[in-house]
Design a protein around this motif. Structure first.
Motif, mmCIF file in Angstrom:
data_model
loop_
_atom_site.group_PDB
_atom_site.id
_atom_site.type_symbol
_atom_site.label_atom_id
_atom_site.label_comp_id
_atom_site.label_asym_id
_atom_site.label_seq_id
_atom_site.Cartn_x
_atom_site.Cartn_y
_atom_site.Cartn_z
ATOM 1 N N GLY A 44 7.526 19.466 64.351
ATOM 2 C CA GLY A 44 7.908 18.749 63.148
ATOM 3 C C GLY A 44 8.597 17.427 63.454
ATOM 4 O O GLY A 44 9.324 16.893 62.616
ATOM 5 N N GLN A 48 2.842 22.944 61.202
ATOM 6 C CA GLN A 48 2.574 21.776 60.366
ATOM 7 C C GLN A 48 1.389 20.969 60.910
ATOM 8 O O GLN A 48 1.551 19.825 61.341
ATOM 9 C CB GLN A 48 3.811 20.884 60.304
ATOM 10 C CG GLN A 48 5.051 21.568 59.763
ATOM 11 C CD GLN A 48 6.247 20.640 59.739
ATOM 12 O OE1 GLN A 48 6.289 19.678 58.987
ATOM 13 N NE2 GLN A 48 7.233 20.922 60.580
ATOM 14 N N ARG A 81 -0.917 19.430 59.471
ATOM 15 C CA ARG A 81 -1.221 18.215 58.711
ATOM 16 C C ARG A 81 -0.658 16.970 59.400
ATOM 17 O O ARG A 81 -1.354 15.950 59.527
ATOM 18 C CB ARG A 81 -0.655 18.344 57.303
ATOM 19 C CG ARG A 81 -0.950 17.142 56.408
ATOM 20 C CD ARG A 81 -0.217 17.248 55.077
ATOM 21 N NE ARG A 81 -0.676 16.248 54.133
ATOM 22 C CZ ARG A 81 -1.239 16.509 52.965
ATOM 23 N NH1 ARG A 81 -1.432 17.768 52.595
ATOM 24 N NH2 ARG A 81 -1.617 15.530 52.169
ATOM 25 N N GLU A 82 0.603 17.023 59.835
ATOM 26 C CA GLU A 82 1.221 15.846 60.435
ATOM 27 C C GLU A 82 0.626 15.528 61.799
ATOM 28 O O GLU A 82 0.499 14.360 62.177
ATOM 29 C CB GLU A 82 2.732 16.044 60.536
ATOM 30 C CG GLU A 82 3.411 16.214 59.175
ATOM 31 C CD GLU A 82 2.993 15.122 58.188
ATOM 32 O OE1 GLU A 82 2.981 13.934 58.579
ATOM 33 O OE2 GLU A 82 2.690 15.452 57.025
ATOM 34 N N ASP A 108 -3.269 22.790 53.849
ATOM 35 C CA ASP A 108 -1.912 23.260 53.554
ATOM 36 C C ASP A 108 -1.947 24.503 52.672
ATOM 37 O O ASP A 108 -1.214 25.478 52.907
ATOM 38 C CB ASP A 108 -1.118 22.168 52.838
ATOM 39 C CG ASP A 108 -0.692 21.044 53.763
ATOM 40 O OD1 ASP A 108 -0.695 21.254 54.988
ATOM 41 O OD2 ASP A 108 -0.354 19.956 53.257
#
Length: 493
Positions: A193, A231, A233-234, A277
């Motif tokens: 993150g 995560q 997506r990032e 997500d």
């Protein structure tokens, strides 16, 4: 008002890390004392140190030492429960002590030729020299043993506290030494993150072509770790924004060119990240039953990410300003197969992802009205073992901001799942077969095993799906009526 002390967030972290390491501290101190007694330095380094500061334990312990591989073996003889050579030429000896797996590597001072990822291995002479060659500052921290002295020459702890991913030395040099580190940067953003340092991002953008010296298998392994991260997506954004995705998964940035059917507010790329997500949110717990799709589930995540990659090549602008993507699910399934094959994914994963992409619009094709029993049977049969994943992919694919429409679609799918449950209980849909087996079909028609028998079997399967359980005699009548219309049939004597 005085400025906040930048060290305020850092000072409490070392005691916290030591508390996290408490379960393995006896093993670490025992080992450290053995090396110190033999005149060698030893330090816990890399991921285990980073994870301790993050409050995460690890049963795999990476250490570095001034001792050579032969000296390592001599020190741990009689202490380790098992010992094996995982890379003597690279200075690494592995061992097991109780439930812990330990790798100890001699200090390194490698050099790279810029042509391959394989370094010219050179053993180093001190810990600081070893740490500077590591990929990121948060992985370049060490805990010297047995005295528990913390070593952080590159500010890794400050970067960890600030959620920043940065290289120990100049990023251009780091990525030139090992281009796979660029993929690891995206993966760590997804796993930890953290935000990628702007200088590192610029260096990646300038060096993306060097990824060609990295094997496809290593690239795939990093991509999988990224997708299975908390995560993804990032991390995927890092791939796209730096240009790495153009070399690894070009279909992903390619979706930025297409506007989806809800084109009032998002493009296909953003829609796909949102679907990913939402699919992750629908995964079951890691220890849940198979029908809950325990997470993280690679097949579901790949299907969610790639479900609309067929839209750019099928985009058509319709009269009146509309946009259509006819058969994009079929095109997308073929594109996904080609890409996953190119990335050397196994056949089972590739086939499952492609099938989910092919089926992801099936629910919408029936509209929001009442489903017939025949339609339900075909939906279940076509999905097969992928049905739990298809449920989640279909629900995740609803990203409309229109609350009424979202509620209506959710209600319609709730109804479908209820119908599936009812029919499964009544007809055992997970194992739908014709009511006559192959032998009975051959006997009824007087034919031998072969192409015609397969054709007749498919016909009776269609009867089963359309009409449900009608009984063997009724199935035999349907079969004979069908056979009478086939050019291969001959009149009975």
């Amino acid at each position: 008002m005085s400025a906040p002390d930048p060290n305020a967030r850092i000072e409490p972290l070392l005691p916290q890390a030591l508390r996290e390491l408490a379960p393995v501290m006896q093993v670490l101190t025992d080992l450290g004392e053995r090396f110190a007694g033999a005149g060698h330095e030893l330090a816990l380094v890399g991921g285990p140190v980073r994870d301790a500061f993050l409050g995460r334990g690890s049963s795999d312990l990476d250490l570095t030492t001034s001792a050579t591989p032969e000296q390592i073996e001599a020190v741990v003889a009689g202490w380790a429960d098992a010992l094996w050579d995982v890379g003597r030429s690279f200075g690494t000896i592995a061992m097991r002590r109780g439930t812990y797996t330990i790798e100890i590597t001699t200090y390194r001072a490698d050099a790279y030729d810029g042509i391959t990822r394989k370094p010219v291995v050179a053993f180093g002479h001190d810990l600081t020299q070893d740490l500077v060659r590591r990929d990121f500052t948060v992985n370049a921290m060490a805990l010297c043993l047995p005295q528990l002295r913390f070593v952080d020459p590159h500010g890794g702890l400050a970067d960890l506290a600030n959620g920043r991913l940065r290289t120990p030395g100049p990023p251009a040099v780091s990525f030139a030494d090992d281009p796979l580190r660029m993929m690891r940067a995206a993966r760590f953003v997804a796993q930890l993150g953290f935000e990628l340092d702007p200088g590192a991002a610029q260096a990646i953008h300038a060096a993306v072509d060097s990824l060609q010296i990295v094997s496809v298998e290593r690239i795939q392994a990093e991509l999988v770790k990224l997708l299975l991260a908390p995560q993804p997506r990032e991390g995927l954004r890092v791939l796209v924004d730096t240009g790495l995705a153009q070399r690894v998964l070009p279909e992903l940035p390619g979706m930025q060119l297409a506007i989806d059917e809800h084109h009032r507010h998002k493009d296909v790329y953003e829609h796909s990240l949102t679907v990913l997500d939402q699919a992750i949110a629908l995964e079951g717990p890691a220890d849940g039953p198979p029908e809950s799709v325990p997470g993280p589930d690679l097949v579901l995540r790949l299907a969610a990410l790639l479900h609309d990659i067929g839209k750019p090549p099928t985009r058509r602008f319709e009269p009146g300003g509309g946009v259509s993507f006819h058969h994009h699910e079929v095109v997308g399934a073929k594109m996904a197969t080609r890409r996953l094959n190119a990335l050397r994914f196994d056949k089972e994963t590739t086939k499952a992802v492609a099938r989910l992409i092919e089926l992801h619009l099936r629910f919408h094709g029936y509209g929001e009205g009442e489903w017939t029993d025949s339609a339900v049977r075909r939906y279940v049969t076509d999905a097969g073992s992928l049905l739990p994943r298809l449920h989640r992919l279909t629900r995740a694919d609803c990203t409309t901001r229109n609350r009424r429409k979202a509620a209506r679609l959710a209600s319609a799918y709730d109804s479908l799942e209820a119908r599936i449950t009812e029919l499964m209980a009544a007809e055992e849909l997970r194992a739908v077969r014709p009511e006559l087996d192959g032998y009975e079909i051959a006997q009824t028609l007087g034919i031998a095993p072969g192409r015609l028998l397969g054709k007749a079997y498919k016909f009776l399967l269609a009867v089963r799906l359309d009409q449900g359980l009608i009984g063997p005699e009724a199935a035999r009548r349907e079969l004979l009526a069908w056979w009478a219309e086939q050019p291969e049939s001959t009149p009975a004597d």
